[in-house]
Structure formats: structure tokens, C-alpha cells
Design a protein around this motif. Structure first.
Motif: not given
Ligand code: SF4
Ligand code: FES
Length: 366
Positions: A39-42, A52-55, A78
Motif C-alpha cells: 500500500a503506497m497511499c493508504f 490513489k496508487c492502485r498498488t 484499501c
């Protein structure tokens, strides 16, 4: 008051029970290890973060017990709540792994590959993601987007070229400092963190934007280029502070304090204090208390992250739970070859973490 129902959800063949309203990501984190999507944005303590990032995309192969139809597209774990009887695939889904590789490729389109000189190296979520899902080369033929480096006062540097627009620093300024004067300006490849961030610098809690930034876009100017994080020893310490909880992690080398950060968990998120509130720390503790005598040291900080900072010889090391066998329905992974049957190098009897100093050929010749 009615009790929250408990839902059963199966992620990568492992079933957990979680209260209704839990997201797939949080349920997967309960299982831990590789089953938890990146998780890059959560960021749990920041309301509204994520999406936002969709990872963190996953495949929902069964919607719920009542409506077992799969969800046709991959979903952001997330932001998607679990349903009772839901079945989710993360690392067991080739579709997810393929999509994640695509997301990493997109995130790296403009991101400079300057890990050797970047202060975030060793604790950078994008670096880990690149190693786990990235490809060896880029297909991008255009010039990368670049921005000038920007000093945000004496303590913080913004290196917008590295920013992945996760919005975490925007939410932090909004929710932790209560005085947000920066945000993301423009759209598409012109989007950038607005320079008005400078104006929020008089706030005592703005230093927390450094801790939430998943990459090296916001760095601590009091630490930049002073040391590599894997050479430092993290210890938990506290002091009486009238502005924040005063509970921090000191990153030391010998008796010197190189950096002060908030305490974080294995997902890189700020830990809660005993009172159950996120342990954000103030600028004074972070930037101005750089003497060991300013602090009461509690002991080595547990290192839960699986990146390079977890390597070495820290007795407090907490390794993530092993999930491969559970994911494979109880089957053990097949051992293809025991390297020691063909090589004299790396004798299994020698514990590299126990030797004094770096490993050299002499260690193995004894
Ligand atoms: S500067 Fe860091 S925290 Fe802020 S949006 Fe960019 S990557 Fe996210
Ligand atoms: S962590 Fe879910 S979209 Fe970024």
C-alpha cells in the motif's frame, strides 16, 4: 447497542474473521506476510487516504456467501470492505501480479532511479515494490519529468521529482497540523505538490510529513547524507514533551543520534500511543533533540519491516510470519536444490549475524 457482525473472509486460501466494515487490506494484514497487499497511499491514521496508487489491487473471486459472483475487475483492497464469505486472491492471482507489475512500471516512469544517493533507500516502499514486482528495464522512451529541489525551511527538503502523488503529506498537514496550505496543483504529468507547503512550516507537527512519505520526496535536512539507515541502530526513547507524546525512535551510530522519527509498525505506519492515539511527534523532538542526553533510552526498537533495515544483527528483529505453506493449502514448497551439496561457499554452520564485522573469505576458511 447492536454488536458488529463478524465476517469470514478467505484471502489466498487463508480464512480470517473480522468485524463488518473491515477493508480487504486490513483483513489481509491480520494474516500478514506476503498475503498483505502493498500500500503506497493508504495510511491507517489518516482519514480519507487510499484509493490513489492502485498498488493494493486484488481479485475478488467470490463476492460473498449470499452473492457468490466474482467482481469482474480488480479492486483496490484499501477501499473495499469485506463481505461475509468473500474469497480474495492476492499473490495467488496471476492477474493481480500482472497488474501490480504494470502499476510499478507506471510509478517508475518519472521516478528517478537514484536509490544509491537517496536518503530513503533501505526504507523506501517504492524500492521494495520495484524489487518485488518491477522489471529490469523500462519501456519509456521520453525524458523523465524533473523539478528543482526545494528547501522547505531549515528542516525539510522537497524533492518533487521523486514524489508519487500519494497525497499522504497533504492529509497529514490537513489532519495533524490543522493548517494545510499545500496540496497537489495541476493535473496529469504537471501535477505537483504546491510550493505553498513552505507556509505550513511554522506548524509544530509538520515534520510528520517526512514520516508518512513512502518515497524520498520529503526528507529530513538534519539527517540528509549523514548516514545510511542500515548503518544506524534504532532505539526507542522518550522525553517529557509538552507538545507531543515524546515517544520516538532514535537512529543512532555509536553514541550519536543521527535522526529522530516517530515509532512505526511493520507497515511503515505511525504506532498508536498507550492512549490509543497515533503517536505523531513534534518538530522540537524530531529536529532539535539530537543529543543522547536529551532522551531516556528504553532499548532496541523492534524492526518489523522486511526491507534492508531489518538485516544485520538486531536482537529486537521481528520477522514477518511465514505464509507460503498456508497459502499452498498446507503443501510444503518443493526444495529444488540444496546449495550446500554443490558449493563450499556459505557454510551453514557459520552464523553471519554473529561474526564481528563484515563477512570475508577468512571467515569461511577458519
Ligand atoms: S511528497 Fe511524499 S507524501 Fe507527499 S504526495 Fe509526494 S510521495 Fe506522497
Ligand atoms: S494503497 Fe490502495 S490504492 Fe493506494
Amino acid at each position: 447497542m447492536s454488536e458488529t457482525p463478524i465476517f469470514k473472509v478467505t484471502i489466498d486460501n487463508i480464512t480470517v474473521e473480522v468485524p463488518a466494515g473491515t477493508t480487504i487490506l486490513q483483513a489481509a494484514r491480520k494474516i500478514g506476510g506476503e498475503v498483505a497487499p502493498p500500500a503506497m497511499c493508504f495510511y491507517t491514521p489518516l482519514k480519507g487516504s487510499g484509493g490513489k496508487c492502485r498498488t493494493c489491487l486484488v481479485e475478488v473471486s467470490k463476492g460473498s456467501e449470499k452473492d457468490p459472483r466474482p467482481i469482474p475487475k480488480l479492486v483496490a483492497s484499501c477501499r473495499t470492505a469485506v463481505m461475509d464469505g468473500m474469497e480474495v486472491k492476492n499473490i495467488t492471482s496471476p492477474k493481480v501480479l500482472d497488474a501490480r507489475a504494470g502499476v510499478v512500471e507506471f510509478l517508475l516512469l518519472n521516478h528517478p532511479l537514484d536509490c544509491p544517493i537517496c536518503d530513503q533507500a533501505g526504507e523506501c516502499h517504492l524500492q521494495d515494490l520495484g524489487y518485488e514486482h518491477g522489471s529490469a528495464a523500462t519501456r519509456y522512451e521520453f525524458q523523465r519529468r524533473t523539478f528543482k529541489k526545494h528547501d522547505l525551511g531549515p528542516y525539510i527538503q522537497l524533492h518533487m521529482t521523486r514524489c508519487i502523488l500519494c497525497y499522504r503529506c497533504v492529509f497529514t498537514a490537513d489532519q495533524v497540523t490543522q493548517k494545510r496550505v499545500h496540496g497537489v496543483l495541476d493535473r496529469g504529468d504537471h501535477a505537483e505538490i504546491a510550493t505553498y507547503i513552505e507556509k505550513s512550516l511554522d506548524n509544530d507537527f509538520i515534520g510528520n510529513v517526512i514520516d508518512v512519505c513512502p518515497v524520498g520526496a520529503l526528507t529530513d535536512r538534519t539527517f540528509r547524507f549523514k548516514n545510511r539507515v542500515w548503518f544506524t541502530k534504532p532505539v526507542n526513547a522518550h522525553r517529557n514533551c509538552d507538545k507531543c507524546c515524546g515517544k520516538t525512535t532514535l537512529w543512532m551510530r555509536g553514541d550519536e543520534v543521527f535522526r529522530v522519527t516517530a515509532r512505526k509498525d511493520e507497515w511503515g505506519e505511525i504506532l498508536d500511543t498507550e492512549e490509543g492515539k497515533p503517536g505523531w511527534i513534534c518538530n522540537e523532538c524530531r529536529f532539535e533533540k539530537k543529543k543522547a542526553s536529551d532522551w531516556v533510552v528504553e532499548g532496541l526498537a523492534p524492526i518489523a519491516r522486511h526491507s534492508v533495515i531489518g538485516q544485520g544483527k538486531y536482537p529486537g528483529l521481528v520477522t514477518p510470519g511465514e505464509t507460503v505453506q498456508r497459502v499452498m493449502d498446507g503443501r510444503k514448497p518443493r526444495l529444488l536444490m540444496d546449495i550446500h551439496t554443490v558449493s563450499e561457499v556459505n557454510k551453514p554452520g557459520i552464523d553471519l549475524s554473529e561474526i564481528d564485522g563484515p563477512a570475508t573469505s577468512e571467515v569461511f576458511e577458519k
